[in-house]
Scaffold this motif. Structure first.
Motif, short mmCIF file in Angstrom:
data_model
loop_
_atom_site.label_atom_id
_atom_site.label_comp_id
_atom_site.label_asym_id
_atom_site.label_seq_id
_atom_site.Cartn_x
_atom_site.Cartn_y
_atom_site.Cartn_z
N LEU A 1 0.82 -1.21 0.00
CA LEU A 1 0.00 0.00 0.00
C LEU A 1 0.86 1.27 0.00
CD1 LEU A 1 -2.69 -1.09 2.62
CD2 LEU A 1 -3.06 -0.78 0.17
N SER A 2 2.01 1.20 0.64
CA SER A 2 2.87 2.38 0.78
C SER A 2 3.65 2.68 -0.50
CB SER A 2 3.86 2.18 1.93
OG SER A 2 3.16 1.99 3.16
N PHE A 3 3.98 1.66 -1.28
CA PHE A 3 4.88 1.86 -2.41
C PHE A 3 4.22 1.71 -3.78
CE2 PHE A 3 7.78 0.78 1.06
CZ PHE A 3 8.73 1.79 0.93
N GLN A 4 3.06 1.09 -3.85
CA GLN A 4 2.46 0.90 -5.16
C GLN A 4 1.91 2.21 -5.73
OE1 GLN A 4 -0.83 -1.84 -4.97
NE2 GLN A 4 -2.22 -0.38 -4.02
N LYS A 5 2.01 2.34 -7.03
CA LYS A 5 1.43 3.46 -7.77
C LYS A 5 0.41 2.88 -8.75
CE LYS A 5 4.43 6.15 -5.74
NZ LYS A 5 4.04 7.07 -4.65
N ASN A 6 -0.34 3.78 -9.39
CA ASN A 6 -1.34 3.32 -10.34
C ASN A 6 -0.74 2.47 -11.45
OD1 ASN A 6 -3.53 4.50 -9.02
ND2 ASN A 6 -3.29 6.45 -10.12
N ASN A 7 0.46 2.82 -11.89
CA ASN A 7 1.08 2.09 -12.99
C ASN A 7 1.89 0.88 -12.53
OD1 ASN A 7 3.02 3.67 -11.76
ND2 ASN A 7 4.15 4.07 -13.64
N THR A 8 1.96 0.65 -11.20
CA THR A 8 2.71 -0.52 -10.70
C THR A 8 1.83 -1.48 -9.90
OG1 THR A 8 3.37 0.69 -8.69
CG2 THR A 8 4.86 0.81 -10.60
N LYS A 9 0.51 -1.28 -9.97
CA LYS A 9 -0.39 -2.12 -9.18
C LYS A 9 -0.30 -3.59 -9.57
CE LYS A 9 -3.96 1.02 -7.49
NZ LYS A 9 -5.41 1.33 -7.46
N ARG A 10 -0.15 -3.86 -10.87
CA ARG A 10 -0.06 -5.25 -11.32
C ARG A 10 1.17 -5.93 -10.74
NH1 ARG A 10 -2.26 -2.58 -15.55
NH2 ARG A 10 -0.21 -1.87 -16.22
N THR A 11 2.30 -5.20 -10.79
CA THR A 11 3.55 -5.77 -10.27
C THR A 11 3.45 -6.02 -8.78
OG1 THR A 11 4.82 -4.58 -11.96
CG2 THR A 11 6.02 -5.38 -10.03
N SER B 1 -5.28 -6.12 -17.61
CA SER B 1 -5.81 -4.76 -17.58
C SER B 1 -4.95 -3.78 -18.37
CB SER B 1 -5.94 -4.27 -16.13
OG SER B 1 -4.67 -4.25 -15.49
N ILE B 2 -3.68 -4.12 -18.56
CA ILE B 2 -2.79 -3.26 -19.32
C ILE B 2 -3.22 -3.18 -20.78
CG2 ILE B 2 -1.19 -5.14 -19.86
CD1 ILE B 2 1.08 -3.12 -19.62
N TRP B 3 -3.96 -4.21 -21.26
CA TRP B 3 -4.40 -4.24 -22.65
C TRP B 3 -5.89 -3.93 -22.78
CZ3 TRP B 3 -1.78 -9.17 -21.43
CH2 TRP B 3 -0.40 -9.10 -21.69
N SER B 4 -6.53 -3.48 -21.72
CA SER B 4 -7.97 -3.26 -21.76
C SER B 4 -8.35 -2.31 -22.89
CB SER B 4 -8.44 -2.66 -20.43
OG SER B 4 -9.83 -2.46 -20.44
N PRO B 5 -9.22 -2.77 -23.81
CA PRO B 5 -9.58 -1.92 -24.95
C PRO B 5 -10.38 -0.71 -24.51
CG PRO B 5 -10.94 -3.89 -24.90
CD PRO B 5 -9.89 -4.07 -23.84
N GLU B 6 -10.05 0.43 -25.06
CA GLU B 6 -10.70 1.67 -24.68
C GLU B 6 -11.81 2.08 -25.65
OE1 GLU B 6 -9.98 3.27 -22.00
OE2 GLU B 6 -8.17 2.22 -21.37
#
Length: 237
Positions: A76-86, A143-148
């Motif tokens: 929770l302390s270190f994750q960012k929106n672009n690193t949630k999967r990792t 989710s990284i490939w979720s079609p927009e």
């Protein structure tokens, strides 16, 4: 093995089945100040103690709860929106490693379990793993490939239908493997492809087609691997 299976079942219940999205959101927003973080920690410790079924395991259940809370707090302390999967994958790997370490530390070899009881815990864990936990895992991974390109107001599908279809197809694959009907998996995959063909053709969206194919193949792959693992465990003396 049976102790690890019970602890894994407790983990799946605590992390996926009995953790509402509202808890997750509150924890992400407030981090260590969230009361739901501590509810979550308490839930994991309680489930581990109950499913282990032994008074002497309670200190180890507390250890599971504390380490689970520490790992979650780090995420929770270190994750960012672009690193949630990792962080999601890392978080789950660390939790599983902790459970393995607890089993090795506890060395629960003096208790004799009946064969049918072993089967129950193994089957229950396998089935539960293929429901919401796998759905969340697949959703997180792809989710990284979720079609927009798709507009929500044009979506006439039933609410959460895709999620339930995925769960059902995995359980069918799981059942086919345990009963030795591997050919039925091919029929199931073909049937889904036929039904999906109309939607994908109408959408005329290559990204959507690739997105659906990736999700389907991951879903079938996970259910096949889990089915084969459970089948092997059930055949152990």
């Amino acid at each position: 093995m049976i102790l690890f299976t019970k602890l894994l079942l407790a983990h799946l219940l605590g992390d996926f089945i009995w953790q509402p999205n509202s808890w997750v959101t509150d924890k992400e927003n407030k981090k260590y100040k969230s009361k739901f973080l501590y509810f979550h920690i308490l839930l994991h410790g309680t489930l581990a103690a109950i499913l282990a079924g032994e008074i002497q395991f309670i200190p180890y259940a507390i250890l599971i709860a504390v380490t689970h809370g520490i790992i979650d707090l780090i995420k929770l302390s270190f994750q960012k929106n672009n690193t949630k999967r990792t962080w999601f994958v890392t978080d789950q790997i660390l939790h599983i490693l902790i459970l393995i370490s607890i089993v090795l530390l506890y060395k629960n070899k003096s208790i004799i379990f009946f064969w049918k009881e072993n089967n129950f815990w193994i089957l229950a864990t396998g089935i539960l793993l293929l429901t919401k936990p796998t759905s969340i895992f697949i959703k997180t991974i792809i989710s990284i490939w979720s079609p927009e390109s798709q507009n929500s107001n044009q979506d006439n599908s039933l609410a959460n239908a895709g999620n339930y279809i995925g769960i059902l197809e995995r359980l069918f694959v799981f059942g086919f493997i345990l009963t030795g009907h591997f050919e039925a998996i091919g029929f199931l995959l073909a049937a889904k492809s036929i039904f999906r063909f109309g939607d994908l053709k109408e959408a005329k969206d290559r990204k959507l087609t690739e997105y659906v194919m990736i999700g389907t193949l991951i879903s079938f792959g996970i259910s096949t691997i889990v089915g084969l693992i459970i089948q092997s465990l059930l055949q152990l003396p």
